[in-house]
Scaffold this motif. Structure first.
Motif, PDB file in Angstrom:
ATOM      1  N   LEU A   1      -3.571  -8.241   4.375  1.00 46.13           N
ATOM      2  CA  LEU A   1      -4.494  -7.196   5.037  1.00 46.13           C
ATOM      3  C   LEU A   1      -4.290  -6.709   6.653  1.00 46.13           C
ATOM      4  O   LEU A   1      -5.286  -7.863   7.543  1.00 46.13           O
ATOM      5  CB  LEU A   1      -5.207  -5.502   5.094  1.00 46.13           C
TER       6      LEU A   1
ATOM      7  N   CYS B   1      -6.660  -0.751  -0.007  1.00 48.06           N
ATOM      8  CA  CYS B   1      -6.128  -0.660   1.756  1.00 48.06           C
ATOM      9  C   CYS B   1      -7.303   0.523   2.037  1.00 48.06           C
ATOM     10  O   CYS B   1      -7.136   0.568   3.544  1.00 48.06           O
ATOM     11  CB  CYS B   1      -4.803   0.007   1.780  1.00 48.06           C
TER      12      CYS B   1
ATOM     13  N   SER C   1       0.417  -5.110   4.883  1.00 44.99           N
ATOM     14  CA  SER C   1      -0.246  -5.210   3.765  1.00 44.99           C
ATOM     15  C   SER C   1       1.130  -6.607   2.898  1.00 44.99           C
ATOM     16  O   SER C   1       2.272  -5.801   3.151  1.00 44.99           O
ATOM     17  CB  SER C   1      -0.496  -3.771   3.033  1.00 44.99           C
TER      18      SER C   1
ATOM     19  N   HIS D   1       1.090  -1.021  -0.242  1.00 47.17           N
ATOM     20  CA  HIS D   1       0.401   0.099  -0.052  1.00 47.17           C
ATOM     21  C   HIS D   1       0.416   0.885  -0.178  1.00 47.17           C
ATOM     22  O   HIS D   1       0.641   2.310  -0.314  1.00 47.17           O
ATOM     23  CB  HIS D   1      -1.176  -0.239   1.405  1.00 47.17           C
TER      24      HIS D   1
END
Lengths: 293, 293
Positions: free
Chosen positions: B266, B111, B133, B101
């Motif tokens: 995530l 995200c 991430s 991200h």
């Protein structure tokens, strides 16, 4: 000059160089399509089309559990250094015991079970004999994976089995579920023969029983077979079984579950398909791997 | 003497010696039970009971496929020697890319997606930030297995995450089926904390991202958790997702199928659960593994 004296090309040659190939199977799957026996016409047709047949209950749960107890006893009591006993890579724990029908009365009895042998006879269209018997232990948390392979490719190249006229039965002694490393098969793959790349080193069997490195099908070939067919992983309780053709592509992943997976694996060969000299040119493998009556 | 100055025992201590233990979770799973947000009451209750929730379609198939194309581009173009890029053991092929991200607009957009972040807020009962991430590539035929572990155990011991107030979302960019090494979870395992055996070596993360050797739960503990719960492996197409609690025990087997499995992973942490000094006493791991805002 009589044609039978001319050299005939081996339809199942393999490991001859750097080329892989998907060749058509030249043998039938059912060797006596109308034969009577334990299997129904619908069961035989399914086997012919899929290359495998799952039995929800081939022997009783009680009998499977009694065989499991006997298998555990052998695992504890046999010398792991015996040639027909295979232990885990980097462990002394026994992973496979071969020729279990030869000196264990309970396993001998299963291997002579008229219903089981009758199925093999019905598929292969002749009398049969036991080419191989084996208990496979796949312990919870650490049972190892096996990559895709056709047993016939090895049996042809390393053992001298001439034709695709053998059938395997994997009989579950424990539960076989989606998470304990079940047998995966590629539906329909028995109709294609994948010639593999590379030569066979001598005494290859010593390492190949732990981890196969030769006779491994090319990934592009596998991809094509899976695209034509489908990956399946039949599950079932103790006493369930999967019967599969000697040329069906199969594999299994590791067992990360807490539940061990223990199977009795029997291979029946037609008496009209007795072993010759290995087609790969190496010396025949030991008798516990490929019986020569 | 004010009690807040007394040393307080760490409820989640781990890797302190030769003893393992199953300790009760001392934190809630839903930190604001009545909170509004994208999840229904029934979805939140399922998550609370199971420790995971499968979304058949969290983002659209088209969006997942577009992210997959971007992920493949990064896999081809990134330098495998970057510290936040992890390659397969014994290969140069990229297996994971962290902090996606931070400098990729398409992944940054996911995200920040209000629906996804809203779910995390609703579970954790506060504002959240991205703790980690990652894109995980599990290539066909050779994607490796990962043994059972609780992410929180590592995040607590090695990163200094104080409480179980983080949630992970594994978003499928490819199909996730029974044969390409799907995420397996132990239902209900988030309610128990398994203290692991052993100490953490310095710079453990360099090897643990390829193969974990410390913070591995004892097999007897795993057996007990599986007996109380059940192993599950949710499947779904591109755009499906599995959300799971930071303490849910999970694993995955190798991918022997021809089909790659690529996921975007995530981790959202509560802003009220910011990282402290690692509880295991080693220096904090790099920022790409555990962000410190």
């Amino acid at each position: 000059m009589p044609t039978e004296n001319l050299p005939v090309a081996d339809p199942y040659s393999s490991r001859l160089g750097n080329q892989w190939e998907i060749a058509p199977r030249v043998d039938p799957v059912l060797w006596a399509p109308g034969a009577n026996g334990p299997l129904s016409e619908s069961q035989r047709q399914t086997f012919e089309n899929w290359g495998y047949y799952p039995f929800p209950q081939l022997i009783s749960t009680d009998r499977a559990q009694s065989l499991l107890a006997e298998a555990k006893y052998l695992q504890q009591s046999l010398d792991p250094n015996l040639d027909y006993v295979i232990s885990e890579p980097n462990h002394q724990e026994i992973r496979s015991i071969f020729r279990v029908h030869e000196d264990n009365p309970r396993f001998e009895e299963v291997c002579r079970d008229e219903q089981i042998v009758g199925i093999a006879r019905q598929i292969l269209g002749s009398d049969v004999y036991l080419h191989q018997s084996r208990i496979n232990f796949k312990p919870g948390f650490r049972g190892k994976e096996f990559f895709w392979h056709s047993d016939f490719e090895t049996w042809h190249v390393e053992d001298g089995m001439p034709r695709m006229r053998a059938v395997s039965i994997s009989l579950s002694l424990t539960e076989n579920n989606a998470y304990n490393g079940p047998l995966m098969l590629v539906r329909g793959s028995h109709l294609s023969y994948v010639r593999c790349v590379g030569e066979t080193p001598e005494e290859h069997f010593r390492s190949s029983l732990k981890k196969q490195e030769f006779g491994v099908p090319n990934r592009e070939a596998l991809r094509l077979l899976v695209e034509q067919g489908e990956i399946v992983a039949p599950t079932g309780g103790p006493g369930s079984a999967v019967m599969f053709d000697c040329n069906t592509m199969h594999a299994s992943v590791s067992n990360l579950s807490p539940y061990p997976r223990t199977n009795l694996f029997l291979v029946f060969n037609s008496v009209e398909n007795r072993l010759e000299e290995p087609f790969g040119g190496t010396p025949p493998r030991p008798r516990f791997l490929s019986y020569r009556p």
